[in-house]
Design a protein around this motif. Sequence first.
Motif, mmCIF file in Angstrom:
data_model
loop_
_atom_site.group_PDB
_atom_site.id
_atom_site.type_symbol
_atom_site.label_atom_id
_atom_site.label_comp_id
_atom_site.label_asym_id
_atom_site.label_seq_id
_atom_site.Cartn_x
_atom_site.Cartn_y
_atom_site.Cartn_z
ATOM 1 N N ILE A 171 0.833 -1.200 0.000
ATOM 2 C CA ILE A 171 0.000 0.000 0.000
ATOM 3 C C ILE A 171 0.868 1.250 0.000
ATOM 4 O O ILE A 171 0.552 2.249 -0.655
ATOM 5 C CB ILE A 171 -0.959 -0.012 1.203
ATOM 6 C CG1 ILE A 171 -1.864 -1.239 1.136
ATOM 7 C CG2 ILE A 171 -1.810 1.259 1.237
ATOM 8 C CD1 ILE A 171 -2.691 -1.469 2.367
ATOM 9 N N SER A 172 1.988 1.197 0.708
ATOM 10 C CA SER A 172 2.926 2.319 0.726
ATOM 11 C C SER A 172 3.426 2.620 -0.683
ATOM 12 O O SER A 172 3.533 3.793 -1.084
ATOM 13 C CB SER A 172 4.104 2.001 1.646
ATOM 14 O OG SER A 172 5.052 3.042 1.640
ATOM 15 N N GLU A 173 3.721 1.578 -1.457
ATOM 16 C CA GLU A 173 4.167 1.772 -2.837
ATOM 17 C C GLU A 173 3.066 2.413 -3.686
ATOM 18 O O GLU A 173 3.357 3.246 -4.555
ATOM 19 C CB GLU A 173 4.579 0.430 -3.432
ATOM 20 C CG GLU A 173 5.861 -0.137 -2.834
ATOM 21 C CD GLU A 173 6.158 -1.542 -3.325
ATOM 22 O OE1 GLU A 173 5.391 -2.044 -4.180
ATOM 23 O OE2 GLU A 173 7.147 -2.134 -2.863
ATOM 24 N N MET A 174 1.816 2.028 -3.435
ATOM 25 C CA MET A 174 0.698 2.625 -4.175
ATOM 26 C C MET A 174 0.535 4.094 -3.812
ATOM 27 O O MET A 174 0.195 4.924 -4.666
ATOM 28 C CB MET A 174 -0.587 1.851 -3.890
ATOM 29 C CG MET A 174 -0.598 0.442 -4.437
ATOM 30 S SD MET A 174 -2.168 -0.398 -4.095
ATOM 31 C CE MET A 174 -1.755 -2.078 -4.561
ATOM 32 N N ILE A 175 0.748 4.429 -2.546
ATOM 33 C CA ILE A 175 0.684 5.821 -2.107
ATOM 34 C C ILE A 175 1.761 6.632 -2.823
ATOM 35 O O ILE A 175 1.503 7.745 -3.309
ATOM 36 C CB ILE A 175 0.849 5.913 -0.579
ATOM 37 C CG1 ILE A 175 -0.409 5.370 0.119
ATOM 38 C CG2 ILE A 175 1.119 7.359 -0.136
ATOM 39 C CD1 ILE A 175 -0.261 5.199 1.618
ATOM 40 N N ASN A 176 2.948 6.084 -2.930
ATOM 41 C CA ASN A 176 4.026 6.738 -3.672
ATOM 42 C C ASN A 176 3.659 6.909 -5.137
ATOM 43 O O ASN A 176 4.051 7.893 -5.772
ATOM 44 C CB ASN A 176 5.323 5.926 -3.564
ATOM 45 C CG ASN A 176 6.169 6.345 -2.383
ATOM 46 O OD1 ASN A 176 6.247 7.529 -2.062
ATOM 47 N ND2 ASN A 176 6.802 5.381 -1.739
ATOM 48 N N GLY A 177 2.911 5.945 -5.679
ATOM 49 C CA GLY A 177 2.492 6.034 -7.073
ATOM 50 C C GLY A 177 1.536 7.177 -7.330
ATOM 51 O O GLY A 177 1.515 7.768 -8.419
ATOM 52 N N VAL A 178 0.739 7.514 -6.311
ATOM 53 C CA VAL A 178 -0.203 8.636 -6.432
ATOM 54 C C VAL A 178 0.507 9.962 -6.203
ATOM 55 O O VAL A 178 0.281 10.946 -6.926
ATOM 56 C CB VAL A 178 -1.370 8.471 -5.432
ATOM 57 C CG1 VAL A 178 -2.274 9.711 -5.430
ATOM 58 C CG2 VAL A 178 -2.184 7.228 -5.774
ATOM 59 N N ASN A 179 1.384 10.001 -5.212
ATOM 60 C CA ASN A 179 2.091 11.251 -4.870
ATOM 61 C C ASN A 179 3.464 10.900 -4.313
ATOM 62 O O ASN A 179 3.610 10.623 -3.125
ATOM 63 C CB ASN A 179 1.275 12.057 -3.858
ATOM 64 C CG ASN A 179 1.909 13.387 -3.522
ATOM 65 O OD1 ASN A 179 3.022 13.688 -3.955
ATOM 66 N ND2 ASN A 179 1.207 14.211 -2.740
ATOM 67 N N SER A 180 4.461 10.940 -5.178
ATOM 68 C CA SER A 180 5.813 10.553 -4.774
ATOM 69 C C SER A 180 6.459 11.570 -3.833
ATOM 70 O O SER A 180 7.477 11.259 -3.208
ATOM 71 C CB SER A 180 6.700 10.383 -6.009
ATOM 72 O OG SER A 180 6.764 11.591 -6.754
ATOM 73 N N SER A 181 5.874 12.753 -3.705
ATOM 74 C CA SER A 181 6.439 13.768 -2.815
ATOM 75 C C SER A 181 5.866 13.689 -1.401
ATOM 76 O O SER A 181 6.324 14.412 -0.505
ATOM 77 C CB SER A 181 6.200 15.172 -3.382
ATOM 78 O OG SER A 181 4.813 15.480 -3.412
#
Length: 228
Positions: free
Chosen positions: A163-173
Amino acid sequence: MERLLQSVKISINQKIYVKDPESSDLGKRIIKESIIMIHEMGFEGFTFKKLGSKIGSNESSIYRYFENKHKLLLYLTSWYWGWLEYQLVFSTNSISDPSEKLKKAIEIITRATKEDSSYSHINEVLLNKIVINEYSKSYLTKEVDMENKEGYFVIYKRLVSRISEMINGVNSSYPYPSSLSSTVVEGALHQHFLKEHFASMTDCTDKISPTEYLTHLIFNALNRTTNG
């Protein structure tokens, strides 16, 4: 997805059990009845002696599968997180849009559980209730660091990482993807618990689901960072 899951075996760390309960009819009965009994009487009231009486087997036969009831709880909760992880992977694999993928992941992690006919000896609805009410007892122990090093929580941690990787996919900042991810997983359990036992402490009701609340929370945080 149900057809795919029928061929999937949830892999549990072999150090958690003495003998794989999936390897025999007795082992599967131990799993099936322990879920029912822990749900009915709570983890504190549950014992291997009571389980043995229920399944018509000697208490000693249960110890051939699990060293103690703590290890059994670790097995049950690990199985649950593994089952949830497979659902998440299968359901999001074909989604290309990062936001839609994350929304689907949040839905899977936070929604009310339905029984899965792929595993006849496991009642996922009751197991979900056990996880909501009892999961913290598997790691709020003096042995947690040792057990973590032994890999007892690897499936749970892997789910949070996905899920953390998916969050990064939405907003890497966004600076706190792992914290936000673990908030989704733990927050879902907590909101379902509050909804059931302390209704005045949550806005989640029969009309407002934990999925709705946590989706709002996560995307508000991600959008604020993007726009800020």
